[in-house]
Design an enzyme around this catalytic site. Structure first.
Site, PDB file in Angstrom:
ATOM      1  N   THR A   1       0.639  -1.227  -0.005  1.00 34.59           N
ATOM      2  CA  THR A   1      -0.034  -0.093  -0.056  1.00 34.59           C
ATOM      3  C   THR A   1       0.925   1.088  -0.079  1.00 34.59           C
ATOM      4  O   THR A   1       1.796   1.474   0.867  1.00 34.59           O
ATOM      5  CB  THR A   1      -1.020  -0.090   1.075  1.00 34.59           C
ATOM      6  OG1 THR A   1      -1.512  -1.245   1.291  1.00 34.59           O
ATOM      7  CG2 THR A   1      -1.678   1.049   0.966  1.00 34.59           C
TER       8      THR A   1
ATOM      9  N   GLU B   1     -18.581  -1.354  -1.377  1.00 36.01           N
ATOM     10  CA  GLU B   1     -17.344  -2.292  -2.160  1.00 36.01           C
ATOM     11  C   GLU B   1     -18.029  -3.578  -2.682  1.00 36.01           C
ATOM     12  O   GLU B   1     -17.838  -4.031  -3.748  1.00 36.01           O
ATOM     13  CB  GLU B   1     -16.339  -2.753  -1.452  1.00 36.01           C
ATOM     14  CG  GLU B   1     -15.458  -1.434  -0.982  1.00 36.01           C
ATOM     15  CD  GLU B   1     -14.225  -1.932  -0.488  1.00 36.01           C
ATOM     16  OE1 GLU B   1     -13.283  -2.699  -1.323  1.00 36.01           O
ATOM     17  OE2 GLU B   1     -13.732  -1.664   0.621  1.00 36.01           O
TER      18      GLU B   1
ATOM     19  N   HIS C   1     -25.982  17.114  16.671  1.00 39.12           N
ATOM     20  CA  HIS C   1     -25.242  18.600  16.572  1.00 39.12           C
ATOM     21  C   HIS C   1     -25.412  19.112  15.258  1.00 39.12           C
ATOM     22  O   HIS C   1     -25.041  20.329  15.192  1.00 39.12           O
ATOM     23  CB  HIS C   1     -24.128  18.692  17.325  1.00 39.12           C
ATOM     24  CG  HIS C   1     -24.225  18.315  19.034  1.00 39.12           C
ATOM     25  ND1 HIS C   1     -24.315  19.269  19.797  1.00 39.12           N
ATOM     26  CD2 HIS C   1     -24.248  16.988  19.509  1.00 39.12           C
ATOM     27  CE1 HIS C   1     -24.457  18.494  21.034  1.00 39.12           C
ATOM     28  NE2 HIS C   1     -24.214  17.220  20.937  1.00 39.12           N
TER      29      HIS C   1
ATOM     30  N   LYS D   1      -6.256   3.421  -8.780  1.00 42.17           N
ATOM     31  CA  LYS D   1      -4.735   2.949  -8.484  1.00 42.17           C
ATOM     32  C   LYS D   1      -3.775   3.014  -9.784  1.00 42.17           C
ATOM     33  O   LYS D   1      -2.756   3.698  -9.469  1.00 42.17           O
ATOM     34  CB  LYS D   1      -4.593   1.623  -7.589  1.00 42.17           C
ATOM     35  CG  LYS D   1      -5.382   1.918  -6.162  1.00 42.17           C
ATOM     36  CD  LYS D   1      -5.172   0.246  -5.715  1.00 42.17           C
ATOM     37  CE  LYS D   1      -5.677   0.609  -4.433  1.00 42.17           C
ATOM     38  NZ  LYS D   1      -5.751  -0.734  -3.454  1.00 42.17           N
TER      39      LYS D   1
END
Length: 352
Positions: A104, A236, A252, A346
């Protein structure tokens, strides 16, 4: 697709991703056992822990951080990026590199930064460049064998971390809680397997409700990373748009965004994950937030984690979500394993 005809799944699920989900309890147990015999120095003087990873290799770190929050005496951070924060430096910092492939890009960069800053480093991977570099630097490497997708190796990415934290005395020994979690997973699984018909299979029923809808998953406390996991698996496996939100933070801001755009909100479904181990106020918030959404006409549902411990709550909710994402992929007629968009991106990135 008829979700009650499991024989049709093999026509779509060409690489048998279903077997990965069915085998998740065994994978988690095997990872814990594997971690007991791996090399680990007797490190002392640690003051902080950074776990670096991306995608499926990082989700196990998220699970560990949420689980360890109540008992770990050191701050633990998950790092999803290049480099390292400025405060992560020196032998007082334990840097755990988690990369399924060992190749990676971002995690490799973090590893090199950790070496330069003299961090103590432990690598968890199946091999690749990180295994080689860690070996050359005399860093301990915990290798595991998993030929599938990183997202399907969440049992390894968590179980090995749990073993490391236990052996470093950063957590009370979790053996009994892990045994309880595995039993709860297997008990739940009996109602979720592909051969169980929709009438008795809550994962198939929920998947059917998600067809054609934008999904937002809400989680709190021990289930914050599970909400993230659900989002990742829906995207995925089913190639579906999904988001995740955390409580109480969502009360919030997100709670105010229930009016516009009307056309889009009509196709939204908000899923609320709940666990008995939630802070009582967050359990109340989960129910009240869901009610507020319903009053605005937004589709909602809830999923209750099962088991007797926080670890069981995490892993039963995770397992349920994996089955839901898989059945949604089947409903769409989409192969859950290939991720052409991510692979293509990639390759494009490597050109630059």
């Amino acid at each position: 697709m008829n979700l009650d005809d499991a024989s049709l799944f093999t026509q779509v699920d060409t690489q048998d991703y279903l077997a990965e989900i069915d085998g998740l309890p065994d994978q988690l147990q095997g990872a814990w056992e594997l971690g007991q015999g791996q090399p680990l120095p007797d490190w002392t003087g640690l003051q902080r822990v950074v776990i670096a990873g991306m995608g499926g290799s990082a989700i196990g770190a998220d699970l560990l951080v949420a689980y360890a929050a109540a008992n770990c005496p050191l701050p633990v951070a998950v790092h999803r990026n290049y480099g390292l924060p400025a405060w992560a430096s020196g032998p007082e910092t334990l840097l755990i590199i988690s990369s399924h492939s060992g190749n990676t890009e971002e995690t490799l960069d973090t590893f090199q930064t950790g070496l330069e800053r003299r961090c103590r480093i432990l690598a968890l991977c199946t091999g690749g460049k990180i295994a080689a570099a860690a070996g050359e630097a005399n860093c301990p490497v915990w290798l595991f064998n998993h030929p599938g997708q990183p997202r399907a190796a969440v049992g390894y990415s968590f179980g090995l971390l749990l073993a490391a934290f236990s052996r470093l005395h950063l957590l009370p020994h979790p053996q009994n809680e892990l045994v309880s979690a595995l039993a709860a997973m297997r008990q739940l699984q009996a109602n979720l397997r592909a051969e169980v018909p929709i009438g008795r299979n809550p994962a198939k029923r929920l998947a059917g409700q998600l067809v054609g809808r934008w999904v937002t998953v809400f989680g709190a406390d021990i289930l914050e990373p599970i909400a993230r996991r659900w989002k990742g698996q829906l995207s995925e496996l089913a190639k579906a748009w999904a988001q995740f939100e955390f409580l109480p933070e969502a009360d919030h801001n997100t709670l105010a965004g229930t009016l516009q755009p009307e056309a889009a909100l009509s196709n939204l479904v908000a899923l609320f994950l709940r666990a008995p181990s939630y802070h009582p106020r967050n359990l109340l918030r989960s129910d009240l937030t869901r009610q507020a959404f319903m009053l605005e006409g937004i589709n909602t549902d809830f999923v209750d984690a099962t088991g007797e411990t926080p670890l069981a709550h995490q892993w039963t909710a995770l397992l349920f979500g994996d089955y839901v994402a898989y059945y949604l992929a089947m409903a769409y007629g989409i192969d859950p394993t290939p991720i052409a968009a991510l692979v293509g991106f990639k390759k494009e990135l490597e050109k630059h």
